[in-house]
Design a protein around this motif. Structure first.
Motif, mmCIF file in Angstrom:
data_model
loop_
_atom_site.group_PDB
_atom_site.id
_atom_site.type_symbol
_atom_site.label_atom_id
_atom_site.label_comp_id
_atom_site.label_asym_id
_atom_site.label_seq_id
_atom_site.Cartn_x
_atom_site.Cartn_y
_atom_site.Cartn_z
ATOM 1 N N PHE A 293 -1.921 -3.946 13.669
ATOM 2 C CA PHE A 293 -2.003 -3.557 12.254
ATOM 3 C C PHE A 293 -0.603 -3.301 11.680
ATOM 4 C CE2 PHE A 293 -2.327 0.068 9.233
ATOM 5 C CZ PHE A 293 -3.062 -0.544 8.228
ATOM 6 N N ILE B 196 1.681 -6.482 11.424
ATOM 7 C CA ILE B 196 1.473 -7.284 10.212
ATOM 8 C C ILE B 196 2.130 -6.603 9.011
ATOM 9 C CG2 ILE B 196 -0.324 -8.013 8.582
ATOM 10 C CD1 ILE B 196 -1.991 -8.694 11.097
ATOM 11 N N ASN B 197 2.009 -5.283 8.940
ATOM 12 C CA ASN B 197 2.653 -4.574 7.834
ATOM 13 C C ASN B 197 4.168 -4.804 7.825
ATOM 14 O OD1 ASN B 197 0.201 -3.646 7.046
ATOM 15 N ND2 ASN B 197 0.485 -1.532 7.746
ATOM 16 N N VAL C 80 4.802 -8.423 6.559
ATOM 17 C CA VAL C 80 4.561 -8.569 5.116
ATOM 18 C C VAL C 80 5.644 -7.833 4.316
ATOM 19 C CG1 VAL C 80 2.958 -8.069 3.235
ATOM 20 C CG2 VAL C 80 2.082 -8.933 5.409
ATOM 21 N N MET D 225 8.387 -9.432 1.586
ATOM 22 C CA MET D 225 8.576 -8.952 0.222
ATOM 23 C C MET D 225 10.020 -8.515 -0.003
ATOM 24 S SD MET D 225 4.915 -6.975 -0.174
ATOM 25 C CE MET D 225 5.191 -6.252 -1.769
ATOM 26 N N PHE E 135 7.199 -16.560 6.302
ATOM 27 C CA PHE E 135 7.266 -17.002 7.700
ATOM 28 C C PHE E 135 6.127 -17.946 8.001
ATOM 29 C CE2 PHE E 135 8.895 -12.592 7.540
ATOM 30 C CZ PHE E 135 10.223 -12.859 7.848
ATOM 31 N N SER F 113 3.417 -19.395 10.959
ATOM 32 C CA SER F 113 2.770 -18.740 12.098
ATOM 33 C C SER F 113 3.500 -19.077 13.396
ATOM 34 C CB SER F 113 1.294 -19.124 12.177
ATOM 35 O OG SER F 113 1.167 -20.523 12.148
ATOM 36 N N GLU G 181 5.055 -16.334 16.240
ATOM 37 C CA GLU G 181 4.581 -16.268 17.624
ATOM 38 C C GLU G 181 5.736 -16.247 18.629
ATOM 39 O OE1 GLU G 181 1.770 -19.463 17.573
ATOM 40 O OE2 GLU G 181 0.409 -18.241 16.353
ATOM 41 N N PRO H 22 2.055 -10.337 -4.916
ATOM 42 C CA PRO H 22 0.650 -9.931 -4.811
ATOM 43 C C PRO H 22 0.204 -9.149 -6.046
ATOM 44 C CG PRO H 22 2.029 -8.586 -3.396
ATOM 45 C CD PRO H 22 2.902 -9.657 -3.953
ATOM 46 N N GLU I 119 -9.824 -3.178 8.425
ATOM 47 C CA GLU I 119 -9.146 -1.885 8.607
ATOM 48 C C GLU I 119 -7.947 -1.737 7.673
ATOM 49 O OE1 GLU I 119 -10.385 -3.569 11.046
ATOM 50 O OE2 GLU I 119 -11.569 -2.157 12.246
ATOM 51 N N HIS I 120 -7.260 -2.839 7.399
ATOM 52 C CA HIS I 120 -6.050 -2.739 6.584
ATOM 53 C C HIS I 120 -6.373 -2.438 5.127
ATOM 54 C CE1 HIS I 120 -7.379 -6.791 5.757
ATOM 55 N NE2 HIS I 120 -6.483 -6.910 4.795
ATOM 56 N N ASP J 281 -3.333 -14.284 1.517
ATOM 57 C CA ASP J 281 -2.178 -14.895 2.147
ATOM 58 C C ASP J 281 -2.725 -15.810 3.248
ATOM 59 O OD1 ASP J 281 -0.147 -15.348 4.063
ATOM 60 O OD2 ASP J 281 0.986 -13.629 3.320
ATOM 61 N N LEU K 273 -1.463 -17.406 5.668
ATOM 62 C CA LEU K 273 -1.002 -17.145 7.029
ATOM 63 C C LEU K 273 -1.736 -15.939 7.615
ATOM 64 C CD1 LEU K 273 0.792 -17.561 9.433
ATOM 65 C CD2 LEU K 273 2.616 -16.341 8.244
ATOM 66 N N MET K 274 -1.854 -14.878 6.814
ATOM 67 C CA MET K 274 -2.525 -13.677 7.320
ATOM 68 C C MET K 274 -4.011 -13.924 7.553
ATOM 69 S SD MET K 274 -0.373 -11.647 8.022
ATOM 70 C CE MET K 274 1.387 -11.683 7.779
ATOM 71 N N HIS L 101 -3.915 -15.894 10.871
ATOM 72 C CA HIS L 101 -3.277 -15.150 11.946
ATOM 73 C C HIS L 101 -4.082 -13.897 12.289
ATOM 74 C CE1 HIS L 101 0.135 -13.544 14.175
ATOM 75 N NE2 HIS L 101 0.036 -12.426 13.485
ATOM 76 N N ALA L 102 -4.592 -13.212 11.278
ATOM 77 C CA ALA L 102 -5.197 -11.891 11.529
ATOM 78 C C ALA L 102 -6.578 -11.751 10.923
ATOM 79 C CB ALA L 102 -4.273 -10.802 10.967
ATOM 80 N N GLN M 27 -7.465 -11.633 7.920
ATOM 81 C CA GLN M 27 -7.476 -10.736 6.769
ATOM 82 C C GLN M 27 -7.792 -11.577 5.535
ATOM 83 O OE1 GLN M 27 -3.534 -9.059 6.919
ATOM 84 N NE2 GLN M 27 -4.171 -7.435 8.303
ATOM 85 N N PRO N 156 -2.524 -7.926 3.144
ATOM 86 C CA PRO N 156 -2.161 -6.496 3.168
ATOM 87 C C PRO N 156 -1.450 -6.065 1.886
ATOM 88 C CG PRO N 156 -1.474 -7.578 5.195
ATOM 89 C CD PRO N 156 -1.961 -8.653 4.285
ATOM 90 N N ALA N 157 -0.593 -6.936 1.362
ATOM 91 C CA ALA N 157 0.180 -6.537 0.184
ATOM 92 C C ALA N 157 -0.723 -6.340 -1.032
ATOM 93 C CB ALA N 157 1.255 -7.585 -0.116
#
Lengths: 81, 636
Positions: free
Chosen positions: A40, A43-44, A47, A51, A57, A59, A63, B5, B81-82, B237, B239-240, B243-244, B246, B250-251
């Motif tokens: 979690f 990822i923050n 991101v 910004m 980026f 993927s 990796e 975002p 969760e995010h 996003d 990619l997100m 990848h995750a 989501q 998140p933004a």
């Protein structure tokens, strides 16, 4: 962007993500060194870096990262004039 | 290419976030002040890291006891969760303390079906189902005939409706997020003509979901409405997503959380009721006092005039929806009122339920508006082009919502709409009539001044009260009243629509729904009472008043005495010997602290949190003479 500017920026991001004013971005630092560095927060960090540095980026690039040094090098390559 | 975002751009930026967060951290160690400091911080334009940090502190800061709470379960097949920090901080922004439960990844359907699951134990009061396209859009060969596509789509919806019904049966409110439509076109424009193309199916699914939600009493969260304007990349996003998993980036989390929180706040009645408008350079261009009626810019003829007119049209539409309009202006009152005689003016003087134009500070004006309309300051939205007035108001009265008005009038509508401050979870005929009702109230107050005494004033009102059990058609309005009435509310217990529906089916619960008309018009449903029949411990029965609330519009008209007489009669018919009333004090319901003794009830103990009162049905109170009563039989 210069290496010190990138490390300063990453330090600011890490401090915000972990709410830890003592943490410093160093080349060897990695997720293993910080207890709260889970997927979690990972990822923050990504991101927030996108910004802050105005980059995005792929993927495959994400990796391959092993530590903060790799991340900083990737950001530097993307912000070359 | 990355897009910015979606942001909370109707909120002001914070000048010193780090300092304010540190201060809140210190306060949170001492108690309630910490929660209030975090709430103040949440009223700013926050990015996702700031939101996450506020949330981290919020989790360690218990809300003060008077703050309304809500248990929300967040369900979906993808990473959610995010989004929790954005949701909790969005709720905080509206003064709502949210407790969130997210079932383990990919297991929400099992949780709904399994008795004793984590979800069942959590007993959510609201559930938000976040569906992705791939959850609902079936995978079919492109040549599948239309009829087969329709059948597959029906099956996908039927499956989701089953889940809704199971959840609704437990008494929880259900909010369905419409899928984010991010699939790339396969053909292009031709997609829409191929029934089995992903784009065509996604659009069909959306239509069906909305129709089904309308039929099932499910609420809708529509992130696409904003994404259509801002571009899908502002919300998701890619990619997100890959990848995750989501489906919201998140933004964009703070934005998404705010959207959901406005619906949750609506469930708890925490929605704004009055739009307070400045005049000069807010409703028209120029200064009426300096430029005169001929000099102000409004209406056809210039782009700027059209922009102000468009804003007035939007305000007028809000009024027709049930939002009250008011004016707070530093102006000469006569000149301010005369401005509404301008031929291009869309709004008219009569559209405003309160009108304050003078040279004193705006804070006092807003207090006066709240007083005249019998509402709290937390019901007001203040819209003023002047940044200094806005800053002062935020400082003086943090409970008033003050959107960050953009510099250009063409952006006013978008800002007010984006703020979501008037988001609601129901719309009834009563809402649509509200503006007229308030205007009629002003007329009633005038009558009060000319009547020689109270009795002749009340007799002159020619009131007729119709009272009967809550019927299914009343559910929406009754639930709305239960969740938003603060002042005349004896116990301030909040119930969801599903809970009220369960109560009206329960033979041991007596429900009363009171409508009032008078010579000025129909006031709609003005009072709700829910009473529970219980054994009295001595072989008989008593009626315990669980909920009693009344709209402040009809205060001072002895309606409560008529209601008490009907409750007493119904309780006796149901075999009860006593009515037991309960008063639970809150910061807002002081006006009914003495209601039960006033109605002839006798003290019957209580504890620190509530006072109990009893009425012996051998000697019930008589109804007041000036209200004609028509009572429908209470369902047994």
């Amino acid at each position: 962007m210069t290496e010190p500017e990138i490390f300063d920026g990453l330090t600011a991001i890490l401090r915000q993500v972990f709410d830890d004013p003592g943490i410093v971005a160093t080349p060897d630092l990695s997720a293993r060194d910080v207890a709260e560095w889970d997927s979690f927060n990972h990822i923050n960090i990504v991101v927030a870096a996108e910004m802050r540095f105005g980059v995005s980026f792929k993927s495959s690039e994400l990796e391959e990262l092993r530590n903060v040094g790799d991340f900083a090098a990737l950001i530097q390559a993307k912000t070359l004039p | 290419m990355k897009r910015t975002p979606l942001e909370l751009d109707w909120l002001p930026p914070h000048a010193d976030f780090e300092g304010a967060l540190s201060h809140a951290r210190i306060l949170s160690e001492t108690g309630a002040a910490g929660w209030h400091a975090l709430r103040a911080l949440s009223g700013h334009r926050l990015d996702f890291l700031q939101t996450t940090r506020i949330d981290r502190l919020l989790r360690q800061t218990p809300p003060p006891p008077e703050v309304p709470r809500l248990r929300l379960a967040l369900l979906g097949s993808f990473t959610l969760e995010h989004l929790v920090p954005g949701l909790r901080v969005g709720a905080l922004r509206r003064g709502l303390a949210l407790e969130v439960h997210v079932p383990p990844y990919g297991q929400w359907r099992q949780e709904i079906l399994t008795p004793g699951s984590g979800l069942a134990a959590f007993a959510p009061e609201a559930v938000l189902i976040c569906s992705a396209e791939s959850d609902l859009v079936p995978s079919l060969p492109l040549t599948t005939p239309e009829a087969e596509v329709e059948a597959a789509l029906d099956a996908a919806i039927a499956d989701l409706v089953q889940a809704w019904r199971r959840l609704r049966a437990t008494g929880t409110a259900v909010i369905q997020q419409l899928p984010i439509r991010a699939a790339a076109p396969l053909f292009g424009h031709f997609d829409r003509l191929v029934p089995a193309s992903p784009g065509a199916m996604a659009a069909e699914i959306e239509h069906r979901l909305i129709r089904a939600a309308r039929a099932e009493g499910v609420l809708i969260l529509d992130p696409m409405a904003a994404a259509r304007a801002e571009g899908i990349d502002a919300l998701q996003d890619r990619l997100m997503w890959l990848h995750a998993k989501q489906h919201v980036s998140p933004a964009a989390g703070p934005w998404f959380g705010d959207q959901a929180a406005r619906i949750l706040a609506g469930l708890r009645g925490l929605t704004r009721k009055v739009l307070v408008l400045d005049l000069d350079n807010t409703l028209w261009g120029g200064v009426i006092g300096d430029d005169g009626l001929d000099g102000i810019v409004i209406g056809e003829g210039s782009a700027r005039g059209e922009a102000f007119k468009a804003f007035q049209l939007y305000c007028k539409a809000l009024r027709e929806r049930g939002v009250l309009l008011a004016v707070s202006s530093k102006n000469d009152p006569a000149r301010a009122e005369a401005a509404f005689d301008h031929p291009e003016m869309v709004l008219r003087r009569a559209d405003f339920a309160a009108f304050v134009a003078n040279w004193t500070d705006k804070g006092q004006g807003l207090q006066r508006i709240a007083q005249e309309l019998n509402l709290g300051l937390d019901a007001l939205v203040f819209f003023d082009d002047n940044p200094a007035e806005r800053a002062l108001l935020r400082e003086q009265f943090p409970e008033v919502a003050v959107p960050e008005v953009p510099e250009q009038p063409e952006d006013y509508v978008r800002c007010l709409a984006a703020s979501g401050l008037f988001e609601t979870v129901a719309h009834t005929a009563d809402d649509a009539r509200r503006a007229e009702q308030y205007a009629a109230n002003a007329e009633r107050r005038r009558l009060e001044i000319v009547a020689p005494d109270m009795d002749s004033f009340l007799a002159g009102l020619d009131m007729e009260m119709r009272i009967g059990p809550v019927e299914r058609v009343d559910l929406v309005r009754v639930t709305q009243l239960i969740n938003k009435t603060n002042q005349f509310n004896l116990t301030t217990r909040r119930y969801t629509e599903a809970e009220v529906e369960a109560m009206i089916a329960d033979p041991d619960i007596l429900t009363f729904c009171v409508r009032l008309t008078d010579r000025f018009g129909d006031n709609g449903i003005v009072c709700v009472v829910l009473g529970r029949l219980r054994p009295d411990g001595e072989g008989g029965r008593l009626l315990e008043v669980d909920t009693w609330l009344m709209s402040c519009r009809v205060l001072g008209r002895r309606v409560e005495e008529a209601v008490a007489a009907v409750i007493a009669g119904a309780a006796r018919d149901a075999g009860a010997s006593t009515v037991v009333g309960c008063y639970r004090p809150t910061p807002k319901n002081g006006m009914v602290a003495d209601l039960f003794p006033r109605l002839g009830f006798h003290p019957a103990g209580g504890d620190g949190h509530s006072a109990l009162w009893r009425l012996d049905l051998a000697a019930p109170p008589p109804p007041p003479p000036h209200i004609r009563l028509s009572v429908n039989p209470v369902r047994q």
